[in-house]
Design a protein around this motif. Structure first.
Motif, PDB file in Angstrom:
ATOM      1  N   GLU A 163      35.889  11.123  21.923  1.00 18.53           N
ATOM      2  CA  GLU A 163      34.800  10.280  22.419  1.00 18.53           C
ATOM      3  C   GLU A 163      35.252   9.265  23.476  1.00 18.53           C
ATOM      4  O   GLU A 163      34.467   8.818  24.281  1.00 18.53           O
ATOM      5  CB  GLU A 163      34.131   9.498  21.270  1.00 18.53           C
ATOM      6  CG  GLU A 163      33.591  10.354  20.144  1.00 18.53           C
ATOM      7  CD  GLU A 163      34.676  10.769  19.160  1.00 18.53           C
ATOM      8  OE1 GLU A 163      35.549   9.955  18.814  1.00 18.53           O
ATOM      9  OE2 GLU A 163      34.639  11.937  18.740  1.00 18.53           O
ATOM     10  N   TRP A 164      36.514   8.863  23.418  1.00 18.72           N
ATOM     11  CA  TRP A 164      37.051   7.883  24.371  1.00 18.72           C
ATOM     12  C   TRP A 164      38.547   8.092  24.522  1.00 18.72           C
ATOM     13  O   TRP A 164      39.208   8.594  23.638  1.00 18.72           O
ATOM     14  CB  TRP A 164      36.733   6.447  23.947  1.00 18.72           C
ATOM     15  CG  TRP A 164      37.304   6.068  22.614  1.00 18.72           C
ATOM     16  CD1 TRP A 164      36.695   6.174  21.407  1.00 18.72           C
ATOM     17  CD2 TRP A 164      38.612   5.540  22.348  1.00 18.72           C
ATOM     18  NE1 TRP A 164      37.536   5.753  20.409  1.00 18.72           N
ATOM     19  CE2 TRP A 164      38.717   5.347  20.962  1.00 18.72           C
ATOM     20  CE3 TRP A 164      39.700   5.208  23.157  1.00 18.72           C
ATOM     21  CZ2 TRP A 164      39.857   4.843  20.364  1.00 18.72           C
ATOM     22  CZ3 TRP A 164      40.841   4.708  22.552  1.00 18.72           C
ATOM     23  CH2 TRP A 164      40.895   4.524  21.168  1.00 18.72           C
ATOM     24  N   LYS A 192      42.071   6.130  26.471  1.00 15.34           N
ATOM     25  CA  LYS A 192      42.634   5.015  27.234  1.00 15.34           C
ATOM     26  C   LYS A 192      44.005   5.394  27.747  1.00 15.34           C
ATOM     27  O   LYS A 192      44.704   6.201  27.160  1.00 15.34           O
ATOM     28  CB  LYS A 192      42.769   3.763  26.360  1.00 15.34           C
ATOM     29  CG  LYS A 192      41.469   3.160  25.960  1.00 15.34           C
ATOM     30  CD  LYS A 192      41.680   1.842  25.265  1.00 15.34           C
ATOM     31  CE  LYS A 192      40.315   1.280  24.904  1.00 15.34           C
ATOM     32  NZ  LYS A 192      40.285  -0.134  24.863  1.00 15.34           N
TER      33      LYS A 192
END
Length: 157
Positions: free
Chosen positions: A134-135, A137
């Motif tokens: 979902e994400w 970094k």
């Protein structure tokens, strides 16, 4: 870009100055213990670690394996204290430990956690993409300090 090789490569001390930030660098005993953890994980049904554990397993197939005395100091290992960050936005100092020693209140993360599997075997200066589907970094390994704490590889026998 990650270089793939067909076999494990023992590395000598002369080659440790230039780290390849695309391959994992693992000490022999720690490699054995990680492989044991991965074999045990095959019996676990949880989905949280599925992606990170598969990535770690694939990365270990192409890892550079070192003897203890030749292991580069700037590589994240069992018990390393690591400073990670995202440019100037944030920094976090944590220790990568065995699962039984993890404690979020003391900033000790399991080497089998999603972040632990992303860090282990990578060197100071590595830029990693870390996260979940979902994400994601980008994190930078800003510093690595080794702690003298022997690992008992018979832990899973």
């Amino acid at each position: 870009m990650t270089r793939f090789t067909s076999s494990l490569k023992p590395i000598n001390r002369a080659n440790t100055e230039e780290m390849d930030h695309g391959e994992l660098t693992i000490e022999k005993k720690e490699y054995v213990l990680l492989k044991r953890f991965l074999n045990l994980y095959g019996y676990h049904t949880g989905r949280t670690l599925e992606g990170p554990m598969k990535k770690l397993g694939l990365a270990l197939e192409n890892a550079r394996i070192f003897d203890e005395m030749d292991m580069p100091k700037q590589v994240v290992r069992f018990n390393s204290v690591v400073t990670i960050g995202s440019g100037e936005d944030w920094r976090k100092r944590l220790q990568v430990v065995l699962p039984s020693h993890s404690d979020g209140n003391l900033d000790k993360i399991s080497l089998l956690s999603p972040l632990g599997t992303a860090l282990i075997g990578n060197a100071k200066g590595s830029v990693l993409k870390w996260g979940f589907p979902e994400w994601e970094k980008e994190i930078i390994i800003m510093d690595v300090v080794q702690r003298d704490a022997p690992i008992d590889i018979s832990i899973l026998l």
